[in-house]
Design a protein around this motif. Structure first.
Motif, PDB file in Angstrom:
ATOM      1  N   SER A   1       0.848  -1.186   0.000  1.00 30.81           N
ATOM      2  CA  SER A   1       0.000   0.000   0.000  1.00 30.81           C
ATOM      3  C   SER A   1       0.883   1.236   0.000  1.00 30.81           C
ATOM      4  CB  SER A   1      -0.899   0.010   1.244  1.00 30.81           C
ATOM      5  OG  SER A   1      -0.125  -0.087   2.424  1.00 30.81           O
TER       6      SER A   1
ATOM      7  N   GLU B   1      -1.494  -5.734   1.268  1.00 25.37           N
ATOM      8  CA  GLU B   1      -2.870  -5.303   1.552  1.00 25.37           C
ATOM      9  C   GLU B   1      -3.741  -6.470   2.030  1.00 25.37           C
ATOM     10  OE1 GLU B   1      -5.269  -2.347   2.249  1.00 25.37           O
ATOM     11  OE2 GLU B   1      -3.508  -1.939   1.037  1.00 25.37           O
TER      12      GLU B   1
ATOM     13  N   THR C   1      -7.215  -7.314   5.234  1.00 24.13           N
ATOM     14  CA  THR C   1      -8.284  -6.680   5.993  1.00 24.13           C
ATOM     15  C   THR C   1      -7.754  -6.088   7.295  1.00 24.13           C
ATOM     16  OG1 THR C   1      -8.845  -8.667   7.237  1.00 24.13           O
ATOM     17  CG2 THR C   1      -9.901  -8.380   5.082  1.00 24.13           C
ATOM     18  N   ILE C   2      -8.453  -5.096   7.807  1.00 24.13           N
ATOM     19  CA  ILE C   2      -8.054  -4.462   9.059  1.00 24.13           C
ATOM     20  C   ILE C   2      -8.094  -5.465  10.203  1.00 24.13           C
ATOM     21  CG2 ILE C   2      -8.786  -2.773  10.798  1.00 24.13           C
ATOM     22  CD1 ILE C   2      -9.463  -0.872   8.524  1.00 24.13           C
TER      23      ILE C   2
ATOM     24  N   LEU D   1      -1.772  -0.945   8.764  1.00 22.53           N
ATOM     25  CA  LEU D   1      -2.929  -0.319   9.421  1.00 22.53           C
ATOM     26  C   LEU D   1      -2.847   1.202   9.331  1.00 22.53           C
ATOM     27  CD1 LEU D   1      -3.228  -2.588  12.584  1.00 22.53           C
ATOM     28  CD2 LEU D   1      -5.024  -2.248  10.861  1.00 22.53           C
TER      29      LEU D   1
ATOM     30  N   HIS E   1      -3.930   2.372   5.985  1.00 24.98           N
ATOM     31  CA  HIS E   1      -5.390   2.361   5.799  1.00 24.98           C
ATOM     32  C   HIS E   1      -5.959   3.728   6.182  1.00 24.98           C
ATOM     33  CE1 HIS E   1      -6.972  -1.573   4.639  1.00 24.98           C
ATOM     34  NE2 HIS E   1      -5.956  -2.130   5.294  1.00 24.98           N
TER      35      HIS E   1
ATOM     36  N   SER F   1      -7.835   5.012   8.593  1.00 24.35           N
ATOM     37  CA  SER F   1      -9.263   5.119   8.883  1.00 24.35           C
ATOM     38  C   SER F   1      -9.467   5.097  10.390  1.00 24.35           C
ATOM     39  CB  SER F   1     -10.018   3.950   8.255  1.00 24.35           C
ATOM     40  OG  SER F   1      -9.624   2.728   8.862  1.00 24.35           O
TER      41      SER F   1
ATOM     42  N   SER G   1      -8.854   1.594  11.684  1.00 19.64           N
ATOM     43  CA  SER G   1      -7.452   1.198  11.811  1.00 19.64           C
ATOM     44  C   SER G   1      -6.770   1.917  12.972  1.00 19.64           C
ATOM     45  CB  SER G   1      -6.699   1.438  10.501  1.00 19.64           C
ATOM     46  OG  SER G   1      -6.589   2.813  10.188  1.00 19.64           O
TER      47      SER G   1
END
Length: 309
Positions: A146, A161, A163-164, A188, A191, A193, A196
């Motif tokens: 990423s 990449e 999933t969280i 993380l 990400h 977010s 994350s």
């Protein structure tokens, strides 16, 4: 950036003047980092003779971020110097890993066996980072990583990449290698977010590595998301916590710059640990900068030019 020798030296004079406010010296340091070049490296390296472990640690960090091989001799000297504080020596080891030259592997391999956990773990991570870089070049892999929206040179590459929730599990799994957990950490972060951030904040409770917890605080400061302020405040308040972790929590709170952070930073600016006190002082300056809307934190060049005018 093309800046004349005398101008860079004047900024270096601010960095190396113990009579200057610490916040102003930090701003001068980051100006030198942005300018780059051997003169800037020399000015920053001179500061390793200062009495402030916080400032010296930040000098090592900046030299690593510059990724200039001209900084290697100074960083190796700091890593070897047992009179330097652990937080400074650790950062010198991390900076050598950030530069990533093959020539630093010998000293990193030597100090990966240090009796000081923070230093040994740092050097192990730095070796693994360089080995990972070699593997990428050897196999000419197309990157699946990423993008790093923060543009920092990190002690480990982000995990590919995923999933969280999977990354969160890796982050918190104390049976995994530190390198794998760091990779989950930076994935993380990337990400970027609220979900994350919450996953990362859980890492502040992991028990087996102060180095890991300090890096968690660092990335939370990069992300600047207010949802993690309570966890950062809790760690700063823990007097039994490693000062390296508490210092990074203070700086993260300064970067996030919420009103509730200012009160606790003012309170712990009187802490018994100097590195924590000074981190709170610098963090309050960061709060002021973030809230001001000013475009220039690293304003050393501007101030020198204004003085000339």
């Amino acid at each position: 950036m093309n800046t004349d020798y005398e101008t860079v030296r004047k900024i270096g004079d601010v960095l190396n003047d113990p009579k200057e406010p610490l916040a102003g010296r930090f701003r001068a340091l980051f100006t030198l980092r942005n300018l780059g070049g051997q003169t800037a490296i020399d000015c920053i390296s001179k500061c390793f003779g200062d009495s402030s472990a916080l400032l010296k640690h930040e000098c090592a960090y900046c030299l690593g971020q510059m990724q200039d091989k001209g900084a290697i001799p100074a960083l190796e000297s700091v890593l070897r110097d047992e009179n330097q504080e652990t937080i400074v020596r650790h950062e010198a080891g991390e900076a050598l890993g950030a530069i990533g030259a093959d020539s630093v592997l010998d000293i990193l391999e030597e100090f990966q066996h240090s009796e000081i956990q923070e230093i040994s773990e740092t050097c192990q991570l730095a070796i693994q980072r360089i080995q990972w870089l070699h593997s990428q070049k050897k196999h000419d892999k197309s990157s699946k990583l990423s993008a790093n929206p923060f543009e920092s040179v990190d002690p480990a590459p982000p995990a590919e990449e995923t999933t969280i929730e999977t990354l969160r599990e890796r982050l918190l799994d104390e049976k995994l290698s530190l390198f794998d957990r760091y990779r989950a950490m930076f994935a993380l972060r990337n990400h970027n977010s609220e979900e994350s951030v919450k996953a990362l904040a859980e890492g502040l409770q992991c028990s087996n590595s102060a180095l890991f917890r300090h890096e968690i605080a660092y990335v939370l400061g990069q992300m600047q998301h207010k949802v993690c302020v309570p966890q950062l405040m809790e760690s700063l308040k823990k007097l039994e916590e490693n000062a390296m972790v508490r210092h990074e929590c203070a700086e993260a709170l300064g970067s996030i710059a919420q009103d509730e952070s200012e009160d606790i930073l003012k309170e712990y600016a009187k802490d018994k640990e100097r590195v924590v006190r000074e981190s709170c002082e610098v963090a309050l300056d960061m709060c002021e900068y973030e809230q001001s809307g000013d475009l220039h934190y690293a304003d050393g060049l501007i101030k020198v030019q204004e003085a000339k005018a």
